[in-house]
Scaffold this active site. Structure first.
Site, short mmCIF file in Angstrom:
data_model
loop_
_atom_site.label_atom_id
_atom_site.label_comp_id
_atom_site.label_asym_id
_atom_site.label_seq_id
_atom_site.Cartn_x
_atom_site.Cartn_y
_atom_site.Cartn_z
N CYS A 154 0.85 -1.19 0.00
CA CYS A 154 0.00 0.00 0.00
C CYS A 154 0.89 1.25 0.00
CB CYS A 154 -0.93 0.03 1.20
SG CYS A 154 -2.02 1.47 1.21
N CYS A 157 -0.21 4.11 2.42
CA CYS A 157 0.07 3.81 3.82
C CYS A 157 1.57 3.83 4.12
CB CYS A 157 -0.54 2.47 4.21
SG CYS A 157 -2.34 2.46 4.19
#
EC number: 1.11.1.28
Length: 193
Positions: A154, A157
């Protein structure tokens, strides 16, 4: 598995196993394939770091093993972290972080991929109270979150957690080592499962 080569036996012994029946290890065991030596050395390098304590190395390993659902590695890193002072609450938090980040990584990756303003305006409705006052401390929980986010791919993130860590005063070497350990735990789990 019969006729285990010496390197295979040594690798299994690290986990307290005398036999492991999986097709990947069987394939690598057919010859004295040099990757098993690399894997053993890489595994050992997950246990110590110039920038992380042994307990922290163990907790990162546990969190990644839980994220990857590898029971052999979960037991291994849980025991290693506990032997190096991790409490039951810290062990539970490492596993909880993996679970929470699994949902966050999917959710925020979706927002990032779609790049639609509307999705950023709708409340996430994901409970994240564990992030507010983590047992392991804010800095280490962010480090765990970064490691899991890197494993789960991700980008949003990873960038957010890395930025938070830098703002908390974490060195880039500490960040790098956490992700290095996460990558090696994941690699080990492709052979030991």
């Amino acid at each position: 598995m019969e006729n285990l080569k010496e390197t295979t036996q040594e690798l299994l012994a690290i986990f307290g196993l005398s036999n492991l029946d999986n097709k990947v290890l069987a394939l690598l065991n057919e010859t004295e394939f040099k990757y098993l030596r690399d894997l053993k050395l890489n595994l050992n390098s997950t246990l110590t770091s110039e920038f992380l304590s042994e307990k922290e190395c163990g907790l990162i390993g546990l969190s990644v093993a839980a994220n990857n659902q590898n029971t052999i590695l979960i037991d291994f890193y849980k025991n290693y972290a506990a032997q190096n002072g991790a409490t039951a609450d810290e062990l539970a938090e490492a596993v909880s972080c993996a679970s929470l980040l699994a949902s966050n990584n999917i959710f925020y990756r979706f927002r990032h991929f779609t790049q639609k303003e509307k999705y950023t305006q709708i409340p996430a409705r994901i409970r994240m109270q564990i992030m507010m006052k983590p047992v392991t401390g804010k800095e280490f929980f962010e480090l765990l979150s970064l490691a899991i986010s890197a494993v789960n791919g991700c980008e949003m993130c990873v960038n957010a957690h890395e930025d938070s860590l830098i703002k908390l005063g974490t060195t880039e070497e500490r960040i790098f080592d956490a992700v290095r350990i996460a990558s090696l735990v994941t690699a080990t789990g492709k052979v030991i499962y």
